[in-house]
Motif scaffolding. Structure first.
Motif, PDB file in Angstrom:
ATOM      1  N   ALA A  30       4.478  34.259   3.233  1.00  0.00           N
ATOM      2  CA  ALA A  30       4.672  33.015   2.733  1.00  0.00           C
ATOM      3  C   ALA A  30       4.645  31.815   3.874  1.00  0.00           C
ATOM      4  CB  ALA A  30       5.798  33.256   2.334  1.00  0.00           C
ATOM      5  N   ASN A  33       1.275  30.627   4.059  1.00  0.00           N
ATOM      6  CA  ASN A  33       1.335  29.958   3.023  1.00  0.00           C
ATOM      7  C   ASN A  33       1.768  28.504   2.758  1.00  0.00           C
ATOM      8  OD1 ASN A  33      -0.907  31.297   2.006  1.00  0.00           O
ATOM      9  ND2 ASN A  33       0.232  32.992   0.867  1.00  0.00           N
ATOM     10  N   GLY A  34       2.455  27.958   4.341  1.00  0.00           N
ATOM     11  CA  GLY A  34       2.894  26.778   4.085  1.00  0.00           C
ATOM     12  C   GLY A  34       4.111  26.852   2.988  1.00  0.00           C
ATOM     13  N   SER A  35       4.707  28.149   2.216  1.00  0.00           N
ATOM     14  CA  SER A  35       5.589  28.603   1.288  1.00  0.00           C
ATOM     15  C   SER A  35       6.963  27.766   1.394  1.00  0.00           C
ATOM     16  CB  SER A  35       6.033  30.044   1.207  1.00  0.00           C
ATOM     17  OG  SER A  35       4.660  30.179  -0.140  1.00  0.00           O
ATOM     18  N   ASP A 134       0.046  19.700  -6.421  1.00  0.00           N
ATOM     19  CA  ASP A 134       0.448  21.049  -6.250  1.00  0.00           C
ATOM     20  C   ASP A 134       0.488  22.389  -5.051  1.00  0.00           C
ATOM     21  OD1 ASP A 134       1.729  23.777  -6.444  1.00  0.00           O
ATOM     22  OD2 ASP A 134       0.827  24.489  -8.527  1.00  0.00           O
ATOM     23  N   TYR A 135       0.923  21.044  -4.169  1.00  0.00           N
ATOM     24  CA  TYR A 135       0.636  21.572  -2.892  1.00  0.00           C
ATOM     25  C   TYR A 135       1.036  23.270  -2.190  1.00  0.00           C
ATOM     26  CZ  TYR A 135      -0.132  16.360  -3.254  1.00  0.00           C
ATOM     27  OH  TYR A 135      -0.697  15.075  -3.694  1.00  0.00           O
ATOM     28  N   ALA A 136       1.766  24.014  -2.723  1.00  0.00           N
ATOM     29  CA  ALA A 136       1.886  25.403  -2.436  1.00  0.00           C
ATOM     30  C   ALA A 136       0.349  25.349  -2.805  1.00  0.00           C
ATOM     31  CB  ALA A 136       3.258  25.868  -3.013  1.00  0.00           C
ATOM     32  N   ASP A 137      -0.760  25.254  -4.177  1.00  0.00           N
ATOM     33  CA  ASP A 137      -0.949  25.525  -4.767  1.00  0.00           C
ATOM     34  C   ASP A 137      -2.052  25.662  -3.556  1.00  0.00           C
ATOM     35  OD1 ASP A 137      -2.456  27.978  -6.254  1.00  0.00           O
ATOM     36  OD2 ASP A 137      -3.376  26.385  -7.935  1.00  0.00           O
ATOM     37  N   LEU A 139      -2.440  25.327  -0.367  1.00  0.00           N
ATOM     38  CA  LEU A 139      -1.922  25.685   0.751  1.00  0.00           C
ATOM     39  C   LEU A 139      -2.715  27.170   1.074  1.00  0.00           C
ATOM     40  CD1 LEU A 139       1.267  23.828   2.573  1.00  0.00           C
ATOM     41  CD2 LEU A 139      -1.282  23.527   2.791  1.00  0.00           C
ATOM     42  N   ALA A 140      -2.122  27.450  -0.821  1.00  0.00           N
ATOM     43  CA  ALA A 140      -1.868  29.275  -0.679  1.00  0.00           C
ATOM     44  C   ALA A 140      -3.783  29.426  -0.392  1.00  0.00           C
ATOM     45  CB  ALA A 140      -1.528  29.566  -2.212  1.00  0.00           C
ATOM     46  N   PRO A 171       4.018  26.469   7.861  1.00  0.00           N
ATOM     47  CA  PRO A 171       5.096  25.854   7.518  1.00  0.00           C
ATOM     48  C   PRO A 171       4.292  24.502   8.094  1.00  0.00           C
ATOM     49  CG  PRO A 171       5.716  27.527   8.541  1.00  0.00           C
ATOM     50  CD  PRO A 171       4.468  27.403   8.827  1.00  0.00           C
ATOM     51  N   ASN A 174       2.369  21.733   5.467  1.00  0.00           N
ATOM     52  CA  ASN A 174       3.120  20.630   4.510  1.00  0.00           C
ATOM     53  C   ASN A 174       2.808  19.552   4.568  1.00  0.00           C
ATOM     54  OD1 ASN A 174       4.247  22.577   2.241  1.00  0.00           O
ATOM     55  ND2 ASN A 174       4.664  23.798   4.188  1.00  0.00           N
TER      56      ASN A 174
END
Length: 238
Positions: A30, A33-35, A134-137, A139-140, A171, A174
């Protein structure tokens, strides 16, 4: 001879992953991935609920990440995600460029056509996520893209060191968005990576990866300065 017989009689310990180890692995992923956001406070209760476990394994996983200086604590023992200052950020990128470029070059001839096809699909998913904001996606998929290439190098120590850098940096990625979405600089660099991979041109892949990192640190440094005046929001344990 007697000592050799004693050593030979020692049976290996069977290893079973504990909940704390699984939680630790999930938190590592996480973070890369920048979660989590830079400067974000993390509580044992919230993380335990997020992971679906009790407080004890969550506490153990967090303590391990703190001891590795991936997370930090303040005087009141509050745990948070570090935010590097611009100088620290640029130091990390100097090392990233030195390691990730060669890892990509080493991985280039070892990637199969099917694996390169998969990288194309990852990149398509990344662009689709950018279009959705969808920046979480994003970064993943970005992490999956890079590490698919690096792991193909087959050099375990190199990959472990790169992972440690991503843990410290993840992190903060982001902060690339949404500004980085408009320029699509990273998209162009990834296309150059894929073109180099298709030609099995390790030097070209290395150059494209290094350019991707150089562009990223410029944008991150600007974002840190704009958002935080270039100063760390944490206690400097990153």
């Amino acid at each position: 001879m007697g000592r050799a017989k004693v050593l030979q009689s020692v049976q290996p310990v069977e290893r079973f992953d504990t909940l704390a180890e699984r939680a630790y692995a999930q938190l590592r992923t996480a973070l890369m991935n920048g979660s989590f956001l830079p400067g974000q406070k993390l509580t044992i209760r919230k993380l335990a609920a997020l992971l679906g476990i009790s407080a004890t394994p969550a506490r153990d996983a967090i303590s391990r990440l703190v001891s590795e200086r991936i997370l930090e604590t303040d005087a009141n023992r509050n745990v948070s995600v570090p935010l590097p200052d611009v100088e620290r950020l640029q130091e990390i990128y100097v090392v990233r460029i030195a390691l990730e470029g060669p890892a990509a070059a080493l991985g280039t001839p070892r990637l199969t056509d099917d694996e390169i096809d998969r990288l194309e699909r990852i990149q398509t998913a990344l662009v689709d996520a950018m279009d959705r904001k969808d920046y979480a996606d994003v970064l993943a998929n970005n992490r999956d893209f890079h590490f698919t290439i690096y792991r193909a190098s087959g050099v375990e120590l190199l990959n472990q060191t790169i992972e440690q850098l991503w843990l410290k940096l993840g992190p903060s990625l982001n902060l690339l968005y949404p500004a980085y979405n408009h320029s699509r600089t990273g998209v162009h660099n990834h296309r150059d990576v894929l073109a180099g991979l298709r030609r099995r041109d390790g030097a070209a892949v290395r150059a494209a990866i290094e350019q991707d990192l150089k562009d990223g640190v410029i944008e991150l440094s600007r974002s840190l300065t704009d958002s935080y005046g270039g100063r760390s929001a944490g206690a400097g344990a990153g």
